[in-house]
Design a protein around this motif. Structure first.
Motif, short mmCIF file in Angstrom:
data_model
loop_
_atom_site.label_atom_id
_atom_site.label_comp_id
_atom_site.label_asym_id
_atom_site.label_seq_id
_atom_site.Cartn_x
_atom_site.Cartn_y
_atom_site.Cartn_z
N LYS A 296 0.70 -1.26 -0.06
CA LYS A 296 0.00 0.19 -0.08
C LYS A 296 0.87 1.15 0.08
CE LYS A 296 -2.19 -1.91 3.61
NZ LYS A 296 -3.18 -2.01 4.80
N PHE A 297 0.54 2.05 -0.91
CA PHE A 297 1.10 3.49 -0.83
C PHE A 297 0.33 4.67 -0.10
CE2 PHE A 297 1.70 7.66 -3.11
CZ PHE A 297 3.06 7.97 -2.58
N ALA A 298 0.61 5.02 1.05
CA ALA A 298 -0.13 5.94 1.79
C ALA A 298 -0.08 7.59 1.12
CB ALA A 298 0.41 6.27 3.25
N LEU A 299 -1.11 7.92 0.94
CA LEU A 299 -1.05 9.38 0.15
C LEU A 299 -1.04 10.47 1.30
CD1 LEU A 299 -4.45 8.76 -2.05
CD2 LEU A 299 -2.15 9.44 -2.91
N ALA A 300 -0.11 11.55 1.28
CA ALA A 300 -0.09 12.37 1.97
C ALA A 300 -1.24 13.44 2.00
CB ALA A 300 1.27 13.20 1.52
N GLU A 301 -1.30 14.06 3.20
CA GLU A 301 -2.67 15.08 3.27
C GLU A 301 -2.56 16.15 2.00
OE1 GLU A 301 -4.30 18.34 6.45
OE2 GLU A 301 -2.51 17.14 7.08
N GLY A 302 -3.69 16.43 1.40
CA GLY A 302 -3.73 17.23 0.20
C GLY A 302 -3.74 16.63 -1.02
N ALA A 303 -3.21 15.28 -1.11
CA ALA A 303 -2.99 14.61 -2.36
C ALA A 303 -4.23 13.61 -2.69
CB ALA A 303 -2.11 13.65 -1.99
N THR A 304 -4.63 13.69 -3.78
CA THR A 304 -5.98 12.96 -3.96
C THR A 304 -5.60 11.52 -5.06
OG1 THR A 304 -6.33 14.50 -5.98
CG2 THR A 304 -7.38 15.15 -3.79
N ALA A 305 -4.67 11.82 -5.75
CA ALA A 305 -4.27 10.60 -6.81
C ALA A 305 -2.80 10.51 -7.11
CB ALA A 305 -5.12 10.87 -7.95
N ILE A 306 -2.45 9.62 -7.80
CA ILE A 306 -1.03 9.50 -8.21
C ILE A 306 -0.98 9.74 -9.82
CG2 ILE A 306 -0.34 8.23 -6.43
CD1 ILE A 306 -0.21 6.32 -9.73
#
Length: 451
Positions: A296-306
């Protein structure tokens, strides 16, 4: 990394992503090349005549009059006109949605163009293709050496395609949404979003195989999978969100293994996103099967996608992490959207370094650090385009685009980064002009050497 897709404890799935404390590394602009937004390519001679006028279905009804409907940025970004009108004569080269890690024999870069105009419904006349490109940072131009159109002459696609009855059986954006690609043993593997599927295609564009996503003996379906209907239940009949399929897909060096990263969190049985993280699953191109490995790749706060995902060595990889904004934050609208401001400017545009050999007990891969694409040093004035801003950007370069979808390692100190310009619906660099396709060379030695 041996966890399978759904055999996770309830506690592990419900847990929040780990707290992100990572270093921000510097980035310096070393090269900048531009492919103008209004760059078209002719369809193959044997393509249906329908393909010669593309973008006919982007409005509420079919529009057969070329260049008659002005493109705009949509509700999210204030409906600002972009200066380029639909439909097009020919096929738009469009935005690049993925770079392959390995280059062609002549050193050019394999680059993928996505499904056309943003959705399955509006892209039945948008042809699917990939390119070999060579950015020239001395001249600032991008040389498109070859464009290869995808086709299915051997009926490998298991469902009816838009050009089903045609002789050439070329694929369109109503069939697949192509987002990531890799070169493996003389053919290309492409990750797409509708199925989500993996496609294997020859270097001359012939479909060799289409592989659904399998986990624990079940197919993971997306909202636009051909088997999904209006009565299908989210979380039960399909779990991959719309535009949430394989945005990034990395080839692990020295192996035949692809790691396919979903763009958005999958849905739980309750139809809600399972958490602020993305699943990354392994596919073996030799056996042509999913291995069951996952992290799993954790999204940082403020991120919505890669936006993209590529290895730089055997275990370390780069991931583009983004928000949905575009435009410089100094021009954020103060109140209602207007022509002279960005209602949702670009804030979170990062390239994150991860260590895939370091996965914690809950399945989360370790994030090492990142560079900020909204804070790139340009002390030598390498940038070739000006940016609309209400602040002094002297000595600084930004990449303020909605979708930034391409990253690859060049050498021990440099990476290539490019945007998908969503022609003609995105701007970012300018308030009133469609975004170009930009390729930048970044000097990032600290990021690439971080452990």
């Amino acid at each position: 990394m041996k966890n399978s897709l759904f055999l996770l404890s309830a506690a592990a799935i419900a847990c929040a992503a780990p707290a992100l404390a990572e270093e921000t590394f510097p980035a310096t602009l070393a090269g900048h090349a531009v492919l103008p937004a209004m760059t078209m390519v002719a369809p193959p001679a044997d393509a249906p005549r329908d393909a010669w006028i593309s973008g006919k279905f982007t409005g509420t009804a079919r529009n057969m009059v070329p260049m008659s409907a002005m493109g705009d940025t949509g509700k999210l970004h204030g409906n600002r006109a972009t200066g380029i009108a639909l439909p097009f004569i020919g096929q738009p080269l469009q935005g690049f949605s993925g770079f392959a890690m390995d280059r062609a024999e002549d050193g050019s870069v394999y680059a993928l163009t996505d499904n056309g105009f943003g959705s399955k419904a509006n892209s039945p006349d948008a042809m699917l293709f990939f390119h070999r490109i060579a950015p020239d940072f001395a001249t600032g131009k991008v040389d498109v050496k070859e464009t290869v159109f995808l086709r299915d002459p051997d009926f490998r696609v298991p469902f009816r395609i838009a050009y089903e009855g045609s002789e050439g059986r070329y694929l369109t954006g109503a069939d697949f949404d192509l987002e990531s690609l890799q070169l493996v043993d003389g053919s290309l593997w492409i990750g797409e979003e509708f199925g989500p599927y993996l496609l294997n295609v020859s270097l001359d564009g012939v479909v060799l195989g289409v592989y659904p996503t399998m986990a624990d003996g079940k197919e993971l379906k997306g909202a636009d999978n051909p088997a999904v209907s209006a009565t299908s239940v989210p979380g039960t009949d399909w779990k991959s969100q719309r535009s949430g399929g394989y945005e990034g897909m990395a080839l692990q060096p020295g192996t035949s293994k692809l790691w396919a990263m979903l763009e958005k969190p999958i849905l739980g049985d309750d139809g809600k996103p399972e958490g602020d993280f993305l699943r990354v699953m392994a596919f073996d191109t030799a056996s042509k099967d999913w291995t069951g490995e996952m992290f799993k790749f954790a999204l940082a706060e403020g991120a919505t996608a890669i936006g993209d995902f590529n290895f730089i060595d055997d275990t370390h990889a780069l991931v583009i992490e983004r928000d949905n904004g575009e435009g410089d934050p100094s021009l954020k609208c103060d109140g209602a959207p207007a022509a002279d401001c960005f209602p949702e400017p670009a804030l979170h545009k990062w390239i994150v370094l991860i260590d895939t050999s370091d996965v914690d007990a809950d399945g989360f891969v370790r994030r090492i650090g990142h560079i900020d694409l909204m804070d790139i040093a340009d002390p030598d004035g390498v940038a070739r385009l000006d940016t609309d801003a209400a602040r002094d950007l002297t000595g600084k370069f930004t990449f303020p685009f909605f979708t930034i979808e391409d990253v690859m390692r060049v050498d021990d100190t440099h990476i290539l980064v490019a945007n998908d310009n969503n022609l003609p619906f995105s701007s970012g660099r300018k308030l009133d002009a469609a975004a170009d396709n930009e390729v930048m060379l970044l000097s990032v030695p600290e990021l690439l050497s971080a452990k």
